[in-house]
Design an enzyme around this catalytic site. Structure first.
Site, PDB file in Angstrom:
ATOM      1  CE1 TYR A 134      -3.048   3.038   0.517  1.00 52.40           C
ATOM      2  CE2 TYR A 134      -3.327   2.427   2.815  1.00 52.40           C
ATOM      3  CZ  TYR A 134      -3.619   3.258   1.758  1.00 52.40           C
ATOM      4  OH  TYR A 134      -4.484   4.310   1.944  1.00 52.40           O
ATOM      5  CE  LYS A 162      -6.060   1.939  -0.784  1.00 51.27           C
ATOM      6  NZ  LYS A 162      -6.634   2.025   0.592  1.00 51.27           N
TER       7      LYS A 162
END
EC number: 4.3.3.7
Length: 294
Positions: A134, A162
Protein backbone atom coordinates in the site's frame (compact mmCIF):
# COMPACT_ATOMS: atom_id res chain seq x y z
CA UNK A 1 -3.36 -12.14 -7.56
CA UNK A 2 -6.80 -10.80 -8.44
CA UNK A 3 -9.09 -10.11 -5.46
CA UNK A 4 -11.92 -8.58 -7.53
CA UNK A 5 -12.38 -5.21 -9.22
CA UNK A 6 -13.97 -3.26 -6.35
CA UNK A 7 -12.53 -3.79 -2.87
CA UNK A 8 -13.70 -1.65 0.04
CA UNK A 9 -11.40 -0.17 2.67
CA UNK A 10 -13.90 -0.70 5.46
CA UNK A 11 -14.72 1.71 8.28
CA UNK A 12 -14.67 0.36 11.82
CA UNK A 13 -18.08 0.86 13.48
CA UNK A 14 -18.00 2.15 17.06
CA UNK A 15 -20.75 2.22 19.66
CA UNK A 16 -21.74 5.20 21.83
CA UNK A 17 -18.89 4.38 24.24
CA UNK A 18 -16.29 4.36 21.45
CA UNK A 19 -15.83 0.57 21.50
CA UNK A 20 -16.03 -1.61 18.39
CA UNK A 21 -19.68 -2.32 17.63
CA UNK A 22 -19.68 -5.88 16.34
CA UNK A 23 -23.41 -5.97 15.54
CA UNK A 24 -22.96 -2.88 13.37
CA UNK A 25 -19.85 -4.48 11.86
CA UNK A 26 -21.87 -7.54 10.84
CA UNK A 27 -24.52 -5.31 9.24
CA UNK A 28 -21.85 -3.30 7.43
CA UNK A 29 -20.10 -6.39 6.03
CA UNK A 30 -23.41 -7.71 4.72
CA UNK A 31 -24.32 -4.27 3.30
CA UNK A 32 -21.00 -4.01 1.45
CA UNK A 33 -21.17 -7.52 0.00
CA UNK A 34 -24.74 -6.84 -1.17
CA UNK A 35 -23.74 -3.53 -2.75
CA UNK A 36 -20.81 -4.09 -5.03
CA UNK A 37 -17.84 -4.97 -2.81
CA UNK A 38 -15.88 -8.01 -3.99
CA UNK A 39 -13.32 -7.81 -1.21
CA UNK A 40 -12.87 -6.10 2.17
CA UNK A 41 -9.80 -4.45 3.64
CA UNK A 42 -10.03 -4.26 7.43
CA UNK A 43 -8.11 -1.90 9.74
CA UNK A 44 -6.65 0.33 7.08
CA UNK A 45 -6.59 4.10 7.41
CA UNK A 46 -10.33 4.25 6.68
CA UNK A 47 -10.80 1.78 9.52
CA UNK A 48 -9.01 4.21 11.87
CA UNK A 49 -6.19 1.73 12.37
CA UNK A 50 -3.96 4.22 14.25
CA UNK A 51 -6.52 4.25 17.06
CA UNK A 52 -7.08 0.48 17.25
CA UNK A 53 -5.18 -1.66 19.74
CA UNK A 54 -3.56 -4.91 18.60
CA UNK A 55 -6.25 -6.87 20.46
CA UNK A 56 -9.00 -4.86 18.75
CA UNK A 57 -7.44 -5.45 15.34
CA UNK A 58 -7.24 -9.21 15.88
CA UNK A 59 -10.83 -9.35 17.15
CA UNK A 60 -11.94 -7.35 14.12
CA UNK A 61 -10.01 -9.55 11.66
CA UNK A 62 -11.54 -12.69 13.14
CA UNK A 63 -15.07 -11.29 13.25
CA UNK A 64 -15.05 -9.92 9.69
CA UNK A 65 -13.54 -13.13 8.29
CA UNK A 66 -16.19 -15.18 10.07
CA UNK A 67 -18.99 -12.86 8.92
CA UNK A 68 -17.78 -12.82 5.31
CA UNK A 69 -17.63 -16.63 5.50
CA UNK A 70 -15.80 -17.03 2.21
CA UNK A 71 -18.20 -14.84 0.22
CA UNK A 72 -15.43 -12.30 -0.47
CA UNK A 73 -11.72 -12.19 0.41
CA UNK A 74 -10.80 -10.29 3.58
CA UNK A 75 -7.46 -8.51 3.77
CA UNK A 76 -6.10 -7.32 7.11
CA UNK A 77 -4.10 -4.16 7.56
CA UNK A 78 -1.06 -5.36 9.50
CA UNK A 79 1.52 -2.85 8.30
CA UNK A 80 3.20 -0.21 10.44
CA UNK A 81 6.50 1.64 10.70
CA UNK A 82 7.90 -1.07 12.99
CA UNK A 83 8.96 -4.14 11.01
CA UNK A 84 9.10 -6.50 13.98
CA UNK A 85 5.70 -5.39 15.26
CA UNK A 86 4.22 -5.85 11.78
CA UNK A 87 5.65 -9.37 11.59
CA UNK A 88 4.19 -10.20 15.01
CA UNK A 89 0.74 -8.84 14.08
CA UNK A 90 0.83 -10.57 10.68
CA UNK A 91 1.64 -13.93 12.24
CA UNK A 92 -1.18 -13.52 14.77
CA UNK A 93 -3.54 -12.40 11.99
CA UNK A 94 -2.82 -15.63 10.08
CA UNK A 95 -4.79 -17.49 12.75
CA UNK A 96 -7.93 -15.35 12.37
CA UNK A 97 -9.13 -16.75 9.04
CA UNK A 98 -8.27 -13.76 6.85
CA UNK A 99 -7.29 -14.25 3.20
CA UNK A 100 -4.38 -11.83 2.89
CA UNK A 101 -2.67 -8.80 4.39
CA UNK A 102 -2.16 -5.20 3.33
CA UNK A 103 1.08 -3.46 4.29
CA UNK A 104 1.24 0.33 4.30
CA UNK A 105 4.49 2.17 3.61
CA UNK A 106 6.23 2.95 6.92
CA UNK A 107 5.26 6.42 8.09
CA UNK A 108 7.15 9.03 10.14
CA UNK A 109 10.59 7.34 10.21
CA UNK A 110 11.11 7.89 6.42
CA UNK A 111 13.23 4.88 5.34
CA UNK A 112 15.19 4.75 2.10
CA UNK A 113 14.01 2.70 -0.89
CA UNK A 114 16.34 -0.11 0.19
CA UNK A 115 14.90 0.12 3.70
CA UNK A 116 11.39 -0.10 2.27
CA UNK A 117 12.37 -3.14 0.21
CA UNK A 118 13.86 -4.96 3.18
CA UNK A 119 10.90 -4.02 5.42
CA UNK A 120 8.27 -5.42 3.05
CA UNK A 121 10.37 -8.45 2.13
CA UNK A 122 10.90 -9.36 5.80
CA UNK A 123 7.17 -9.21 6.58
CA UNK A 124 6.22 -11.15 3.43
CA UNK A 125 8.76 -13.86 4.22
CA UNK A 126 7.29 -14.25 7.71
CA UNK A 127 3.87 -15.34 6.43
CA UNK A 128 2.20 -17.74 4.02
CA UNK A 129 -0.52 -15.19 3.27
CA UNK A 130 -0.64 -13.18 0.04
CA UNK A 131 0.53 -9.58 0.49
CA UNK A 132 -0.84 -6.36 -0.98
CA UNK A 133 1.53 -3.40 -0.73
CA UNK A 134 0.00 0.00 0.00
CA UNK A 135 1.78 3.10 -1.30
CA UNK A 136 0.31 6.31 0.10
CA UNK A 137 3.01 9.00 0.32
CA UNK A 138 0.47 11.66 1.29
CA UNK A 139 0.01 9.92 4.64
CA UNK A 140 3.38 8.25 5.13
CA UNK A 141 5.79 11.07 4.07
CA UNK A 142 7.75 8.56 1.97
CA UNK A 143 6.74 6.95 -1.31
CA UNK A 144 7.41 3.48 -2.66
CA UNK A 145 9.05 4.07 -6.04
CA UNK A 146 7.86 2.19 -9.10
CA UNK A 147 11.25 0.47 -9.27
CA UNK A 148 10.99 -0.75 -5.67
CA UNK A 149 7.45 -2.01 -6.25
CA UNK A 150 8.62 -3.93 -9.33
CA UNK A 151 11.49 -5.40 -7.31
CA UNK A 152 9.11 -6.42 -4.50
CA UNK A 153 6.74 -8.06 -7.01
CA UNK A 154 9.39 -10.77 -7.40
CA UNK A 155 8.90 -11.84 -3.76
CA UNK A 156 6.62 -14.89 -4.27
CA UNK A 157 3.73 -13.91 -1.98
CA UNK A 158 3.76 -10.16 -2.73
CA UNK A 159 0.94 -10.29 -5.26
CA UNK A 160 -0.63 -6.81 -5.51
CA UNK A 161 -0.23 -3.12 -4.77
CA UNK A 162 -2.72 -0.46 -3.75
CA UNK A 163 -1.20 2.57 -5.44
CA UNK A 164 -2.41 5.84 -3.92
CA UNK A 165 0.31 8.19 -5.08
CA UNK A 166 -1.87 9.71 -7.80
CA UNK A 167 1.04 9.24 -10.22
CA UNK A 168 -0.29 7.60 -13.38
CA UNK A 169 3.22 7.45 -14.88
CA UNK A 170 4.37 5.35 -11.91
CA UNK A 171 1.22 3.21 -12.22
CA UNK A 172 1.97 2.61 -15.90
CA UNK A 173 5.59 1.70 -15.17
CA UNK A 174 4.59 -0.78 -12.47
CA UNK A 175 2.03 -2.48 -14.72
CA UNK A 176 4.38 -2.66 -17.71
CA UNK A 177 7.29 -4.07 -15.69
CA UNK A 178 5.50 -6.68 -13.57
CA UNK A 179 4.09 -10.06 -14.58
CA UNK A 180 0.40 -10.58 -15.34
CA UNK A 181 -0.19 -12.28 -11.98
CA UNK A 182 0.83 -9.11 -10.08
CA UNK A 183 -2.24 -6.88 -9.68
CA UNK A 184 -2.37 -3.10 -9.39
CA UNK A 185 -5.30 -1.38 -7.70
CA UNK A 186 -5.69 2.34 -7.40
CA UNK A 187 -6.23 3.73 -3.92
CA UNK A 188 -7.64 6.98 -5.33
CA UNK A 189 -11.36 6.64 -6.01
CA UNK A 190 -11.45 9.43 -8.60
CA UNK A 191 -8.57 7.83 -10.55
CA UNK A 192 -10.32 4.48 -10.96
CA UNK A 193 -11.21 5.03 -14.62
CA UNK A 194 -7.82 6.50 -15.64
CA UNK A 195 -6.09 3.62 -13.86
CA UNK A 196 -8.14 1.10 -15.82
CA UNK A 197 -7.13 2.90 -19.00
CA UNK A 198 -3.42 2.22 -18.36
CA UNK A 199 -3.98 -1.41 -17.35
CA UNK A 200 -4.98 -1.40 -13.69
CA UNK A 201 -7.36 -4.03 -12.31
CA UNK A 202 -9.66 -1.95 -10.14
CA UNK A 203 -9.84 0.04 -6.92
CA UNK A 204 -9.49 -0.32 -3.17
CA UNK A 205 -12.17 2.22 -2.43
CA UNK A 206 -13.63 4.40 0.29
CA UNK A 207 -16.61 5.67 -1.71
CA UNK A 208 -17.75 2.12 -2.51
CA UNK A 209 -19.43 2.11 0.92
CA UNK A 210 -21.95 4.48 -0.71
CA UNK A 211 -21.66 3.91 -4.48
CA UNK A 212 -20.29 0.37 -4.75
CA UNK A 213 -22.80 -0.74 -7.38
CA UNK A 214 -22.14 2.35 -9.51
CA UNK A 215 -18.40 1.74 -9.32
CA UNK A 216 -18.96 -1.87 -10.37
CA UNK A 217 -21.05 -0.67 -13.32
CA UNK A 218 -18.39 1.85 -14.33
CA UNK A 219 -15.57 -0.70 -14.31
CA UNK A 220 -17.62 -3.38 -16.03
CA UNK A 221 -18.73 -0.91 -18.71
CA UNK A 222 -15.13 0.06 -19.37
CA UNK A 223 -13.92 -3.54 -19.52
CA UNK A 224 -16.75 -4.40 -21.91
CA UNK A 225 -15.66 -1.64 -24.28
CA UNK A 226 -18.41 0.80 -23.29
CA UNK A 227 -15.98 3.64 -22.66
CA UNK A 228 -18.54 6.42 -23.09
CA UNK A 229 -20.90 4.77 -20.60
CA UNK A 230 -18.04 4.33 -18.13
CA UNK A 231 -17.10 7.99 -18.51
CA UNK A 232 -20.71 9.03 -17.93
CA UNK A 233 -20.88 7.01 -14.71
CA UNK A 234 -17.54 8.46 -13.57
CA UNK A 235 -18.87 11.98 -14.12
CA UNK A 236 -22.06 11.25 -12.17
CA UNK A 237 -20.33 9.72 -9.12
CA UNK A 238 -17.34 12.08 -8.93
CA UNK A 239 -19.15 14.50 -6.55
CA UNK A 240 -19.70 11.62 -4.08
CA UNK A 241 -16.04 10.62 -4.32
CA UNK A 242 -14.96 14.20 -3.65
CA UNK A 243 -17.43 14.57 -0.77
CA UNK A 244 -15.92 11.58 1.03
CA UNK A 245 -12.64 13.49 1.29
CA UNK A 246 -13.95 17.04 1.76
CA UNK A 247 -13.03 16.67 5.45
CA UNK A 248 -10.47 14.32 7.00
CA UNK A 249 -11.47 10.72 6.22
CA UNK A 250 -13.36 8.76 7.46
CA UNK A 251 -15.51 11.46 9.13
CA UNK A 252 -17.58 12.28 5.99
CA UNK A 253 -17.97 8.60 5.13
CA UNK A 254 -19.21 7.61 8.58
CA UNK A 255 -21.67 10.51 8.51
CA UNK A 256 -22.89 9.48 5.04
CA UNK A 257 -23.41 5.88 6.12
CA UNK A 258 -25.32 6.96 9.22
CA UNK A 259 -27.48 9.25 7.04
CA UNK A 260 -28.31 6.28 4.83
CA UNK A 261 -29.31 4.09 7.78
CA UNK A 262 -26.14 1.98 7.81
CA UNK A 263 -25.22 2.85 11.38
CA UNK A 264 -21.48 2.90 12.09
CA UNK A 265 -21.27 5.38 14.95
CA UNK A 266 -18.72 8.12 15.32
CA UNK A 267 -14.97 8.54 14.81
CA UNK A 268 -12.33 8.30 17.51
CA UNK A 269 -10.09 11.20 18.42
CA UNK A 270 -7.97 12.70 16.95
CA UNK A 271 -10.60 12.51 14.16
CA UNK A 272 -13.72 14.57 14.85
CA UNK A 273 -17.30 14.47 13.52
CA UNK A 274 -18.54 16.87 10.88
CA UNK A 275 -19.97 20.16 12.10
CA UNK A 276 -23.52 21.22 11.19
CA UNK A 277 -22.53 23.13 8.07
CA UNK A 278 -20.36 20.26 6.79
CA UNK A 279 -23.19 17.82 7.52
CA UNK A 280 -25.70 19.93 5.56
CA UNK A 281 -23.36 20.16 2.57
CA UNK A 282 -22.81 16.41 2.59
CA UNK A 283 -26.55 15.73 2.84
CA UNK A 284 -27.22 17.98 -0.17
CA UNK A 285 -24.63 16.10 -2.26
CA UNK A 286 -26.08 12.72 -1.28
CA UNK A 287 -29.64 13.85 -2.02
CA UNK A 288 -28.60 15.30 -5.37
CA UNK A 289 -26.98 12.00 -6.31
CA UNK A 290 -30.04 9.99 -5.26
CA UNK A 291 -32.26 12.22 -7.39
CA UNK A 292 -30.03 11.65 -10.42
CA UNK A 293 -30.09 7.85 -10.11
CA UNK A 294 -33.76 7.48 -9.17
Amino acid sequence: MYFGQVLTAMVTPFDQHGDIDFNATRNLVNHLIANGSEGLVVAGTTGESPTLTTEEKLDLFSFVAKTANGRVPVLAGTGSNNTKASIDLTQQAEKTGIDGIMLVTPYYNKPSQEGLFQHFQAIAQSTVLPVMLYNIPGRSAVGLSAQTTVRLSKVPNIVAVKEASGDLDAVTNIISQTTDDFTLYTGEDSLTLPTLAVGGAGVVSVSSHIIGNEMQDMITSYKNGNVQQAASIHQSILPIMKAMFAQPSPSPLKEALNMQGVMVGNVRLPMIPLNEEERRTLQQILQSHLQKVS
